[in-house]
Write a protein that holds these residues in place. Structure first.
Motif, PDB file in Angstrom:
ATOM      1  N   ASP A  27       0.798  -1.235   0.000  1.00 21.07           N
ATOM      2  CA  ASP A  27       0.000   0.000   0.000  1.00 21.07           C
ATOM      3  C   ASP A  27       0.829   1.284   0.000  1.00 21.07           C
ATOM      4  O   ASP A  27       0.436   2.289   0.584  1.00 21.07           O
ATOM      5  N   ASP A  28       1.989   1.291  -0.619  1.00 20.91           N
ATOM      6  CA  ASP A  28       2.803   2.499  -0.755  1.00 20.91           C
ATOM      7  C   ASP A  28       2.337   3.227  -2.022  1.00 20.91           C
ATOM      8  O   ASP A  28       2.742   2.890  -3.132  1.00 20.91           O
ATOM      9  N   LYS A  29       1.457   4.244  -1.841  1.00 17.79           N
ATOM     10  CA  LYS A  29       0.835   4.942  -2.982  1.00 17.79           C
ATOM     11  C   LYS A  29       1.860   5.510  -3.957  1.00 17.79           C
ATOM     12  O   LYS A  29       1.688   5.416  -5.162  1.00 17.79           O
ATOM     13  N   LEU A  30       2.907   6.116  -3.442  1.00 20.89           N
ATOM     14  CA  LEU A  30       3.892   6.740  -4.319  1.00 20.89           C
ATOM     15  C   LEU A  30       4.612   5.696  -5.169  1.00 20.89           C
ATOM     16  O   LEU A  30       4.784   5.882  -6.378  1.00 20.89           O
ATOM     17  N   ARG A  31       5.014   4.589  -4.555  1.00 28.72           N
ATOM     18  CA  ARG A  31       5.686   3.534  -5.326  1.00 28.72           C
ATOM     19  C   ARG A  31       4.748   2.937  -6.355  1.00 28.72           C
ATOM     20  O   ARG A  31       5.154   2.687  -7.500  1.00 28.72           O
ATOM     21  N   VAL A  32       3.497   2.693  -5.977  1.00 29.35           N
ATOM     22  CA  VAL A  32       2.512   2.156  -6.929  1.00 29.35           C
ATOM     23  C   VAL A  32       2.315   3.143  -8.075  1.00 29.35           C
ATOM     24  O   VAL A  32       2.283   2.762  -9.254  1.00 29.35           O
ATOM     25  N   GLY A  33       2.196   4.418  -7.739  1.00 26.27           N
ATOM     26  CA  GLY A  33       2.015   5.447  -8.767  1.00 26.27           C
ATOM     27  C   GLY A  33       3.199   5.524  -9.710  1.00 26.27           C
ATOM     28  O   GLY A  33       3.023   5.577 -10.935  1.00 26.27           O
ATOM     29  N   ASN A  34       4.408   5.529  -9.172  1.00 27.49           N
ATOM     30  CA  ASN A  34       5.600   5.592 -10.013  1.00 27.49           C
ATOM     31  C   ASN A  34       5.748   4.337 -10.867  1.00 27.49           C
ATOM     32  O   ASN A  34       6.107   4.408 -12.045  1.00 27.49           O
ATOM     33  N   LYS A 107      -8.661  19.576 -12.602  1.00 25.63           N
ATOM     34  CA  LYS A 107      -7.508  19.790 -11.733  1.00 25.63           C
ATOM     35  C   LYS A 107      -6.322  19.001 -12.276  1.00 25.63           C
ATOM     36  O   LYS A 107      -6.464  17.807 -12.553  1.00 25.63           O
ATOM     37  N   PRO A 108      -5.163  19.645 -12.426  1.00 24.33           N
ATOM     38  CA  PRO A 108      -3.995  18.915 -12.927  1.00 24.33           C
ATOM     39  C   PRO A 108      -3.667  17.717 -12.031  1.00 24.33           C
ATOM     40  O   PRO A 108      -3.581  17.854 -10.807  1.00 24.33           O
ATOM     41  N   SER A 109      -3.498  16.573 -12.656  1.00 22.48           N
ATOM     42  CA  SER A 109      -3.192  15.349 -11.911  1.00 22.48           C
ATOM     43  C   SER A 109      -2.464  14.360 -12.795  1.00 22.48           C
ATOM     44  O   SER A 109      -2.796  14.206 -13.967  1.00 22.48           O
ATOM     45  N   ALA A 110      -1.484  13.701 -12.213  1.00 27.32           N
ATOM     46  CA  ALA A 110      -0.789  12.615 -12.914  1.00 27.32           C
ATOM     47  C   ALA A 110      -1.650  11.351 -12.883  1.00 27.32           C
ATOM     48  O   ALA A 110      -1.302  10.355 -13.498  1.00 27.32           O
ATOM     49  N   ASP A 111      -2.750  11.399 -12.146  1.00 28.44           N
ATOM     50  CA  ASP A 111      -3.667  10.261 -12.021  1.00 28.44           C
ATOM     51  C   ASP A 111      -2.941   9.000 -11.558  1.00 28.44           C
ATOM     52  O   ASP A 111      -3.219   7.905 -12.043  1.00 28.44           O
ATOM     53  N   LEU A 112      -2.017   9.172 -10.635  1.00 29.41           N
ATOM     54  CA  LEU A 112      -1.282   8.023 -10.123  1.00 29.41           C
ATOM     55  C   LEU A 112      -2.097   7.232  -9.102  1.00 29.41           C
ATOM     56  O   LEU A 112      -1.843   6.061  -8.884  1.00 29.41           O
ATOM     57  N   TRP A 113      -3.058   7.899  -8.455  1.00 30.83           N
ATOM     58  CA  TRP A 113      -3.997   7.225  -7.568  1.00 30.83           C
ATOM     59  C   TRP A 113      -5.260   8.062  -7.476  1.00 30.83           C
ATOM     60  O   TRP A 113      -5.275   9.228  -7.865  1.00 30.83           O
ATOM     61  N   GLU A 114      -6.309   7.465  -7.005  1.00 28.49           N
ATOM     62  CA  GLU A 114      -7.616   8.126  -6.913  1.00 28.49           C
ATOM     63  C   GLU A 114      -7.517   9.393  -6.071  1.00 28.49           C
ATOM     64  O   GLU A 114      -6.994   9.378  -4.958  1.00 28.49           O
ATOM     65  N   GLY A 115      -7.976  10.515  -6.627  1.00 29.62           N
ATOM     66  CA  GLY A 115      -8.010  11.773  -5.893  1.00 29.62           C
ATOM     67  C   GLY A 115      -6.695  12.533  -5.864  1.00 29.62           C
ATOM     68  O   GLY A 115      -6.594  13.583  -5.231  1.00 29.62           O
ATOM     69  N   GLN A 116      -5.669  12.031  -6.533  1.00 30.06           N
ATOM     70  CA  GLN A 116      -4.362  12.675  -6.529  1.00 30.06           C
ATOM     71  C   GLN A 116      -4.422  13.989  -7.299  1.00 30.06           C
ATOM     72  O   GLN A 116      -5.118  14.091  -8.295  1.00 30.06           O
ATOM     73  N   SER A 117      -3.719  15.009  -6.793  1.00 30.86           N
ATOM     74  CA  SER A 117      -3.707  16.329  -7.422  1.00 30.86           C
ATOM     75  C   SER A 117      -2.283  16.878  -7.419  1.00 30.86           C
ATOM     76  O   SER A 117      -1.607  16.854  -6.389  1.00 30.86           O
TER      77      SER A 117
END
Length: 178
Positions: A27-34, A107-117
């Motif tokens: 559950d590491d959002k940043l690692r999953v997003g990257n 809203k600008p978002s990389a869409d790496l996870w739900e609700g990310q901005s």
């Protein structure tokens, strides 16, 4: 957008590939997003090989200067037509080109996870950041000059440090001379 401008496109899901790996990320959002960003780019480069075409970059000058992108992910490309245009200026350019307001107003978002901005992650709006970056980078203004322009020391220190520590993302990898 592709339909409006009659651009051929294809949707390729990475969900199966992603699910096979993310169980190891605890559950590491940043690692999953990257990882998702790198996986998307791997698929894009594969499709570009199939189509005998180039991957076009989508990172703008603001994102590149701030290091707000995934190296070998969304920052990877063969050609980047917007890499020297600030994010806030891209909104005006998009309006000029007739890009749908749903895209411009989103809203600008990389869409790496739900609700990310983007702006939430960065801590400031692109308008604030770009105002600073134009003076700091393009006009080479000093900290004192930026302070007179309304940027306090805390803002200066945070953003100038971010630009400096992420500069490696804007360069080719260093090659060791042996």
């Amino acid at each position: 957008l592709c339909k409006k401008f009659d651009i051929r496109y294809e949707i390729v899901s990475i969900e199966t590939l992603l699910k096979a790996y993310i169980e190891n990320m605890k559950d590491d959002k940043l690692r999953v997003g990257n990882f998702s960003s790198r996986l998307r780019m791997s698929v894009l480069f594969d499709v570009s090989a199939r189509e005998k075409s180039l991957v076009i970059g989508t990172s703008n000058k603001s994102e590149l200067l701030l290091g707000y992108g995934t190296i070998y992910g969304d920052m990877a490309c063969a050609l980047n037509p917007i890499g020297n245009i600030y994010k806030s200026d891209l909104f005006d350019f998009a309006r000029y080109l007739g890009v749908n307001s749903e895209i411009i107003d989103k809203k600008p978002s990389a869409d790496l996870w739900e609700g990310q901005s983007d702006e939430y992650d960065l801590g400031y709006s692109y308008k604030e950041l770009d105002s600073f970056l134009k003076l700091y980078i393009d006009e080479n203004r000093s900290q004192n000059e930026l302070k007179k322009a309304g940027f306090d020391d805390d803002f200066f220190n945070k953003i100038s440090k971010r630009v400096k520590i992420n500069s490696f993302k804007r360069e080719l990898p260093k090659i060791a001379k042996i």
